[in-house]
Design a protein around this motif. Sequence first.
Motif, PDB file in Angstrom:
ATOM      1  N   ILE A  34      -0.158   9.549  -4.855  1.00  0.00           N
ATOM      2  CA  ILE A  34       0.359   9.314  -3.504  1.00  0.00           C
ATOM      3  C   ILE A  34       0.096  10.507  -2.595  1.00  0.00           C
ATOM      4  O   ILE A  34      -0.146  11.624  -3.049  1.00  0.00           O
ATOM      5  CB  ILE A  34       1.873   9.031  -3.518  1.00  0.00           C
TER       6      ILE A  34
ATOM      7  N   GLU B 188       1.627   6.717   1.093  1.00  0.00           N
ATOM      8  CA  GLU B 188       0.569   5.734   0.859  1.00  0.00           C
ATOM      9  C   GLU B 188      -0.013   5.964  -0.528  1.00  0.00           C
ATOM     10  O   GLU B 188      -0.127   7.099  -0.979  1.00  0.00           O
ATOM     11  CB  GLU B 188      -0.536   5.866   1.907  1.00  0.00           C
TER      12      GLU B 188
ATOM     13  N   LYS C 204      -2.963   6.348  -2.951  1.00  0.00           N
ATOM     14  CA  LYS C 204      -4.399   6.591  -3.035  1.00  0.00           C
ATOM     15  C   LYS C 204      -4.956   5.798  -4.205  1.00  0.00           C
ATOM     16  O   LYS C 204      -6.063   5.301  -4.167  1.00  0.00           O
ATOM     17  CB  LYS C 204      -4.679   8.078  -3.246  1.00  0.00           C
TER      18      LYS C 204
ATOM     19  N   SER D  74       2.194  10.039   4.483  1.00  0.00           N
ATOM     20  CA  SER D  74       1.388   9.618   5.618  1.00  0.00           C
ATOM     21  C   SER D  74       2.129   9.729   6.952  1.00  0.00           C
ATOM     22  O   SER D  74       1.533  10.099   7.940  1.00  0.00           O
ATOM     23  CB  SER D  74       0.894   8.190   5.425  1.00  0.00           C
ATOM     24  N   GLN D  75       3.429   9.404   6.976  1.00  0.00           N
ATOM     25  CA  GLN D  75       4.164   9.428   8.244  1.00  0.00           C
ATOM     26  C   GLN D  75       5.595   9.883   8.020  1.00  0.00           C
ATOM     27  O   GLN D  75       6.179   9.629   6.972  1.00  0.00           O
ATOM     28  CB  GLN D  75       4.213   8.036   8.862  1.00  0.00           C
TER      29      GLN D  75
ATOM     30  N   GLN E 209       7.082   8.176   4.749  1.00  0.00           N
ATOM     31  CA  GLN E 209       6.292   7.060   4.241  1.00  0.00           C
ATOM     32  C   GLN E 209       5.115   7.616   3.451  1.00  0.00           C
ATOM     33  O   GLN E 209       4.411   8.509   3.913  1.00  0.00           O
ATOM     34  CB  GLN E 209       5.814   6.181   5.388  1.00  0.00           C
TER      35      GLN E 209
ATOM     36  N   THR F 133       0.799  -1.218   0.000  1.00  0.00           N
ATOM     37  CA  THR F 133       0.000   0.000   0.000  1.00  0.00           C
ATOM     38  C   THR F 133       0.836   1.274   0.000  1.00  0.00           C
ATOM     39  O   THR F 133       0.288   2.358   0.142  1.00  0.00           O
ATOM     40  CB  THR F 133      -0.928   0.022   1.231  1.00  0.00           C
ATOM     41  N   GLY F 134       2.156   1.165  -0.168  1.00  0.00           N
ATOM     42  CA  GLY F 134       2.970   2.370  -0.181  1.00  0.00           C
ATOM     43  C   GLY F 134       4.451   2.095  -0.245  1.00  0.00           C
ATOM     44  O   GLY F 134       4.890   0.984  -0.531  1.00  0.00           O
TER      45      GLY F 134
ATOM     46  N   SER G 280      -3.139   3.165  -7.432  1.00  0.00           N
ATOM     47  CA  SER G 280      -1.946   2.576  -8.041  1.00  0.00           C
ATOM     48  C   SER G 280      -2.384   1.729  -9.229  1.00  0.00           C
ATOM     49  O   SER G 280      -3.118   0.768  -9.069  1.00  0.00           O
ATOM     50  CB  SER G 280      -1.208   1.711  -7.021  1.00  0.00           C
TER      51      SER G 280
END
Length: 115
Positions: free
Chosen positions: A74, A87, A89, A77-78, A85, A44-45, A91
């Motif tokens: 993308i 994630e 949305k 996220s962190q 990082q 997922t990322g 792909s």
Amino acid sequence: MSEYLSKEVREGLELARKAGLKKRSRLRVRAGDASYPVLRMWDTGFALDSDDTAHLRGLVDVFDGTKHLYQALIVASQFEDNEVQFEFKRSTAAADKAPLDYDRPDDAPIALLPR
């Protein structure tokens, strides 16, 4: 273990770890003309180095060497351990030919030969 090491040694070990991840990985993310090495990737990322990456978001292309793998949307996220990082949305797997509008039978002719 980290409390026994000096700050300089810990920073050196972290720099060596990041350099090893960059060198080992063939995965890259390209946004416009800029290209960034991927440190880690999951379903997922993915994660990029926070030192190299400006605030990246939007539509990017993911490559494995020269092979185009994904076109992705993308969002960051962190931020943790000098990594950003991201994630997915959305792909979409990249294809080398256009998708068909119908189901092609396995025994269909490839081309027609003139008489």
